[in-house]
Design a protein around this motif. Structure first.
Motif, PDB file in Angstrom:
ATOM      1  N   SER A 222       0.988  -1.232   0.124  1.00  0.00           N
ATOM      2  CA  SER A 222       0.604  -0.379   0.236  1.00  0.00           C
ATOM      3  C   SER A 222       0.897   1.254   0.169  1.00  0.00           C
ATOM      4  N   SER A 227       3.401  -2.605   5.339  1.00  0.00           N
ATOM      5  CA  SER A 227       3.332  -3.750   3.705  1.00  0.00           C
ATOM      6  C   SER A 227       5.103  -2.299   3.829  1.00  0.00           C
ATOM      7  N   PHE A 246       0.055  -3.443  -5.735  1.00  0.00           N
ATOM      8  CA  PHE A 246      -0.460  -2.302  -5.284  1.00  0.00           C
ATOM      9  C   PHE A 246      -1.798  -2.323  -6.110  1.00  0.00           C
ATOM     10  N   ASP A 248      -5.109  -1.204  -6.532  1.00  0.00           N
ATOM     11  CA  ASP A 248      -5.697   0.937  -6.643  1.00  0.00           C
ATOM     12  C   ASP A 248      -7.037   0.057  -6.497  1.00  0.00           C
ATOM     13  N   ASN A 249      -7.871   0.383  -5.254  1.00  0.00           N
ATOM     14  CA  ASN A 249      -8.979   0.728  -5.188  1.00  0.00           C
ATOM     15  C   ASN A 249      -9.817   1.448  -5.219  1.00  0.00           C
ATOM     16  N   LEU A 252      -8.046   5.374  -1.953  1.00  0.00           N
ATOM     17  CA  LEU A 252      -6.297   6.503  -1.747  1.00  0.00           C
ATOM     18  C   LEU A 252      -6.588   7.182  -1.778  1.00  0.00           C
ATOM     19  N   GLU A 256      -1.516   8.561  -4.196  1.00  0.00           N
ATOM     20  CA  GLU A 256      -1.187   7.662  -3.985  1.00  0.00           C
ATOM     21  C   GLU A 256      -0.040   6.805  -4.974  1.00  0.00           C
ATOM     22  N   ARG A 257      -1.069   6.363  -5.765  1.00  0.00           N
ATOM     23  CA  ARG A 257      -0.256   5.496  -6.971  1.00  0.00           C
ATOM     24  C   ARG A 257       0.936   5.681  -6.774  1.00  0.00           C
ATOM     25  N   PHE A 302     -10.931  -7.073  -2.271  1.00  0.00           N
ATOM     26  CA  PHE A 302      -9.384  -6.653  -1.997  1.00  0.00           C
ATOM     27  C   PHE A 302      -8.679  -8.342  -2.183  1.00  0.00           C
ATOM     28  N   GLN A 321       0.852 -10.072   4.148  1.00  0.00           N
ATOM     29  CA  GLN A 321       0.194  -9.174   5.345  1.00  0.00           C
ATOM     30  C   GLN A 321       1.227  -8.361   6.044  1.00  0.00           C
ATOM     31  N   GLY A 392      -6.651  -0.061   6.098  1.00  0.00           N
ATOM     32  CA  GLY A 392      -6.093  -1.522   5.046  1.00  0.00           C
ATOM     33  C   GLY A 392      -7.475  -0.332   3.806  1.00  0.00           C
ATOM     34  N   GLY A 394      -8.636   1.288   3.666  1.00  0.00           N
ATOM     35  CA  GLY A 394      -8.648   3.518   3.267  1.00  0.00           C
ATOM     36  C   GLY A 394      -9.403   4.673   3.291  1.00  0.00           C
TER      37      GLY A 394
END
Length: 512
Positions: A222, A227, A246, A248-249, A252, A256-257, A302, A321, A392, A394
């Protein structure tokens, strides 16, 4: 490792605090499930055993019990709260419900100091949390201190080096608790105070190699402290057997990415895969308002994203993790741990059977500050080590109620302003965590000559050491004023900023 203190976990939320206090004495500690056998402890070459507290009653059928043969190993044993009651019951004494349960502060009156209470005054304040008490001591034991509600608040069998405490010496509320623990470790167990974090690095690397072997590992990266340090540690242990992913959900923080891709491809030179799946998360979260449902949906997707990524990578056996101990003890019971649920975490509790991946969690017994110390030992840059914790799920747990892209965009901009000002004024490094929360509540405001009806942003800034407890940080009013003005003026759709001044407990650090 020649000297190890075993902490047997009976479900206490303070179990890891005990292990931490031991490490603070520069002595290695290791947590074992309460069901560990005496033979396993002998193999681990333990120098002493501590029985933790727990939410159960020894009077209840089916309550957790240790292997009784641990009392025949010839090493000192210290029972804390439930651990004391277990010793009393298993070694031939009697335990009964207290007429008056003891929770919170109490006063301990010392009758005989012995090795356990050496150097303490005759009376100290202690922290209690129990509803049972020992009413008759096993043969060989004698009481050496009592409280208002129990004559047997501290007991000892000096011949066999068995000790029991009705209170919790590991918590900060108990006066001289560290001295009591040190007296047990050094005075009773005869441990040398020569363990340090570099020893933990060596041990962790060896443990990872032993667990993984020649298998491949996939790590959810992350960019946060946990992490990032996990990636560095595991990469040092197994090199190219590690692939970082990584996700990207869509939940973020700002840019961030981009930051993660730059740091980890350039700095770590690891195999980094980016899974762009924000639309998938947001679609599944549409209309969902319950915090637990949100966490579970985020956790499920996830895992699903990882499953899809694993298929593309090839043969992978382990999912790594950065799970920390506070995550574990606030989550569902796992590994036979009878601790009560506070809230679920997306990276705790195992994986679906279809995924066929084993978990690798090198920080499962560490607090955040210990992970930072580990990162420093591994040579990570300070910017990464001292980054504030980020959940986690976010921003999914920082948007109250339903999650919408517009809400997330607003929160991202406000949060970036808060962090920018905290860093500019030097307060970012002085607090444990600072972040914004989006409230889907519209309030009346006035901008210029126009009436507005816009949303509310809450500021959450806390001080803590290990995330187990926290208090709101007293940021100077002029800094708060600048932050508030900037958010209202620069973030479209916000006309009110409020400050969260609650502590943990009773509140949690995150709002959901």
């Amino acid at each position: 490792m020649s000297q190890t203190i075993a902490v047997l976990d009976f479900g206490s939320q303070y179990t890891q605090v005990i292990a931490r206090r031991i490490r603070e004495c520069n002595i290695y500690s290791r947590i074992f499930p309460y069901s560990v056998t005496a033979a396993e402890l002998r193999k681990a070459n333990v120098s002493g055993i501590i029985l933790s507290g727990g939410p159960s009653s020894v009077l209840t059928k089916g309550s957790p019990r240790p292997d009784k043969k641990i009392f025949q190993l010839g090493v000192p044993v210290l029972g804390i709260c439930y651990g004391l009651q277990l010793m009393g019951k298993l070694l031939g004494g009697d335990v009964a419900k207290s007429d008056r349960r003891e929770y919170g502060r109490g006063r301990l009156t010392i009758k005989k100091k012995g090795r356990l209470l050496k150097g303490l005054p005759k009376s100290i304040k202690v922290w209690n949390s129990h509803g049972d008490k020992v009413t008759a001591l096993p043969e060989g034991f004698e009481p050496i201190a009592g409280t208002e509600n129990s004559d047997y608040a501290v007991i000892e069998d000096a011949t066999r080096n068995f000790y029991g405490l009705q209170f919790h010496p590991e918590v900060v509320h108990s006066e001289r608790g560290d001295d009591i623990i040190k007296n047990f470790l050094v005075g009773v167990c005869k441990c040398k105070q020569d363990w340090k974090m570099s020893n933990y690095v060596d041990q962790a690397i060896q443990d990872i190699r032993d667990q993984v072997g020649d298998s491949r590992v996939i790590l959810g990266l992350s960019g946060g402290v946990d992490s990032s340090v996990a990636a560095a540690l595991i990469h040092r242990a197994i090199g190219d057997q590690l692939t970082c992913v990584f996700v990207d959900n869509g939940l973020l923080r700002l840019r961030e990415r981009d930051r993660v891709e730059q740091v980890f491809r350039d700095h770590f030179h690891v195999d980094l895969r980016v899974a762009k799946s924000g639309k998938r998360f947001l679609k599944a979260l549409k209309g969902v308002t319950d915090p637990e449902r949100k966490r579970k949906i985020i956790g499920k997707i996830f895992v699903d994203v990882f499953e899809d990524t694993v298929k593309k990578i090839g043969d992978v056996d382990f999912l790594a993790q950065g799970t920390l101990y506070p995550d574990v003890i606030e989550s569902v019971a796992i590994d036979g741990n009878p601790a009560a649920l506070i809230k679920s975490h997306h990276n705790v509790g195992g994986l679906p059977k279809r995924m066929k991946l084993k978990l690798l969690e090198p920080f499962r017994e560490l607090f955040k500050d210990e992970v930072r110390a580990l990162g420093k030992e591994l040579g990570l840059p300070d910017e990464m080590i001292w980054r504030h914790p980020f959940p986690g799920p976010g921003l999914g747990v920082r948007v109250m109620g339903e999650i919408k892209k517009s809400y997330l965009d607003t929160l991202r901009e406000a949060d970036a302003i808060l962090l920018e000002e905290m860093k500019r004024t030097g307060y970012y490094s002085k607090v444990w965590q600072a972040f914004c929360v989006f409230l889907p509540v519209q309030t009346v405001g006035v901008m210029g000559d126009e009436r507005t009806y816009d949303y509310v942003i809450a500021l959450r800034v806390v001080e803590s050491v290990d995330a187990m407890t926290a208090d709101w940080a007293h940021i100077p009013h002029d800094i708060l004023q600048i932050i508030s003005n900037r958010i209202i003026n620069e973030v479209k759709g916000v006309n009110r900023v409020v400050l969260d001044i609650s502590s943990k407990p009773p509140s949690t650090i995150e709002w959901e």
